[in-house]
Write a protein that holds these residues in place. Structure first.
Motif, PDB file in Angstrom:
ATOM      1  N   GLU A 179     -13.030  14.013  -2.050  1.00 54.55           N
ATOM      2  CA  GLU A 179     -11.624  13.640  -2.119  1.00 54.55           C
ATOM      3  C   GLU A 179     -11.243  13.076  -3.485  1.00 54.55           C
ATOM      4  O   GLU A 179     -10.099  13.220  -3.931  1.00 54.55           O
ATOM      5  N   VAL A 180     -12.188  12.406  -4.135  1.00 55.98           N
ATOM      6  CA  VAL A 180     -11.898  11.842  -5.460  1.00 55.98           C
ATOM      7  C   VAL A 180     -11.577  12.957  -6.443  1.00 55.98           C
ATOM      8  O   VAL A 180     -10.564  12.923  -7.159  1.00 55.98           O
ATOM      9  N   PHE A 181     -12.425  13.970  -6.470  1.00 53.72           N
ATOM     10  CA  PHE A 181     -12.227  15.066  -7.413  1.00 53.72           C
ATOM     11  C   PHE A 181     -11.046  15.942  -7.001  1.00 53.72           C
ATOM     12  O   PHE A 181     -10.353  16.495  -7.862  1.00 53.72           O
ATOM     13  N   ALA A 182     -10.789  16.048  -5.704  1.00 52.16           N
ATOM     14  CA  ALA A 182      -9.610  16.777  -5.247  1.00 52.16           C
ATOM     15  C   ALA A 182      -8.339  16.089  -5.735  1.00 52.16           C
ATOM     16  O   ALA A 182      -7.357  16.759  -6.091  1.00 52.16           O
ATOM     17  N   THR A 183      -8.355  14.762  -5.778  1.00 52.87           N
ATOM     18  CA  THR A 183      -7.200  14.021  -6.279  1.00 52.87           C
ATOM     19  C   THR A 183      -6.991  14.271  -7.763  1.00 52.87           C
ATOM     20  O   THR A 183      -5.851  14.388  -8.234  1.00 52.87           O
ATOM     21  N   VAL A 206     -22.351  14.300 -11.342  1.00 51.54           N
ATOM     22  CA  VAL A 206     -22.681  15.727 -11.417  1.00 51.54           C
ATOM     23  C   VAL A 206     -22.608  16.382 -10.038  1.00 51.54           C
ATOM     24  O   VAL A 206     -21.837  17.322  -9.819  1.00 51.54           O
ATOM     25  N   ASP A 207     -23.394  15.884  -9.094  1.00 56.30           N
ATOM     26  CA  ASP A 207     -23.393  16.484  -7.754  1.00 56.30           C
ATOM     27  C   ASP A 207     -22.039  16.332  -7.082  1.00 56.30           C
ATOM     28  O   ASP A 207     -21.579  17.236  -6.369  1.00 56.30           O
ATOM     29  N   GLY A 208     -21.394  15.187  -7.290  1.00 60.71           N
ATOM     30  CA  GLY A 208     -20.077  14.974  -6.691  1.00 60.71           C
ATOM     31  C   GLY A 208     -19.063  15.991  -7.179  1.00 60.71           C
ATOM     32  O   GLY A 208     -18.312  16.574  -6.388  1.00 60.71           O
ATOM     33  N   ALA A 209     -19.015  16.217  -8.484  1.00 63.71           N
ATOM     34  CA  ALA A 209     -18.060  17.174  -9.047  1.00 63.71           C
ATOM     35  C   ALA A 209     -18.364  18.589  -8.584  1.00 63.71           C
ATOM     36  O   ALA A 209     -17.463  19.333  -8.155  1.00 63.71           O
ATOM     37  N   LEU A 210     -19.632  18.984  -8.653  1.00 65.20           N
ATOM     38  CA  LEU A 210     -19.994  20.339  -8.246  1.00 65.20           C
ATOM     39  C   LEU A 210     -19.707  20.574  -6.767  1.00 65.20           C
ATOM     40  O   LEU A 210     -19.250  21.649  -6.372  1.00 65.20           O
ATOM     41  N   GLY A 211     -19.961  19.562  -5.953  1.00 63.93           N
ATOM     42  CA  GLY A 211     -19.718  19.688  -4.520  1.00 63.93           C
ATOM     43  C   GLY A 211     -18.251  19.833  -4.177  1.00 63.93           C
ATOM     44  O   GLY A 211     -17.902  20.343  -3.107  1.00 63.93           O
TER      45      GLY A 211
END
Length: 262
Positions: A179-183, A206-211
């Motif tokens: 949700e952070v990166f979607a925002t 890294v993993d958060g953004a790629l996911g």
């Protein structure tokens, strides 16, 4: 980076803050100040925990909050953190102004660490901006709210370089949650594939953004093991050209995939 079309036009570059753009500073100094001031306030209200007891409880409370944030993307509230300390000490949270005073200490202690910009960060941000990218700061917060972060960033000459700033304390969720990166993508009005997130943490950044369907670049100053196929850099002087080459490669890949489906 020359030509009629800016090489990073149409891209959003998101950057982590702590450990990526600024140092953590003297964490021991910040922790010591927090305990000293907590002790001072509690003594004024007639409570007398030992410094060792207070340090142990505050340390464990912060460690648990950090663990929940890092592993589950939970966003611990600062009032809940201070409240947990008071509960363990057996102190009533409803004592007039006690919680407010402790919150002021808890949320400003990080300033005692005197964090500083990573060498080359200012110049890299300016070069990325000049190349046409939208710049976004995407930071997890633990005890320090967004208004204190903005004061710190302003003092360090970093705040005005960003088109947008996202703090987990405001969002209610933290990296690595998608949700952070979607925002980031929603506020930039761009698809996730046009977001490049840069950070030092393999799990949250890294993993958060790629996911979340974004792209990632790993700030890896110690040249430790990195994720396969994820670009990394150790010196901010490398970053602008690395971004340009990575984004060009990503576009070439997209064009190739599109052509193969025609």
């Amino acid at each position: 980076m020359t030509g009629s079309v800016l090489p990073l036009a149409g891209w959003t570059v998101s950057l982590d803050l702590w450990g990526t753009l600024i140092t953590h500073g003297d964490r021991k100094a910040a922790d010591a100040w927090r305990i000293t001031e907590f002790d001072r306030v509690l003594h004024a209200y007639g409570h007398h925990p030992t410094p060792e007891q207070l340090s142990d409880i505050v340390g464990r409370t912060r460690a648990e909050a950090a663990h929940q944030q890092r592993t589950a993307g939970a966003q611990p509230g600062v009032e809940a953190q201070v409240g947990a300390v008071l509960d363990e000490l057996g102190i009533d949270q409803d004592e007039p102004d006690l919680l407010k005073l402790l919150l002021a200490v808890h949320t400003h202690a990080v300033l005692r660490a005197c964090p500083q910009p990573i060498p080359g960060a200012h110049e890299a941000l300016d070069a990325i901006k000049a190349a046409g990218a939208r710049l976004v700061l995407t930071s997890n917060t633990l005890a320090t709210p967004s208004d204190v972060h903005r004061l710190l960033l302003s003092d360090l000459g970093l705040l005005d370089r960003f088109d947008d700033q996202l703090f987990s304390g405001d969002l209610g969720v933290a990296k690595p949650r998608p949700e952070v990166f979607a925002t980031v993508a929603e506020r930039a009005v761009m698809p996730p594939g046009r977001i490049v997130h840069i950070g030092d943490d393999l799990l949250t950044d890294v993993d958060g953004a790629l996911g979340a369907g974004c792209r990632a670049i790993h700030y890896n100053p110690r040249r430790e093991a990195a994720r396969p196929h994820v670009p990394d850099f150790a010196d901010f002087a490398e970053l602008p050209d690395l971004l340009v080459s990575s984004c060009r490669a990503a576009l070439a890949e997209l064009i190739s995939r599109s052509a193969s489906h025609d």
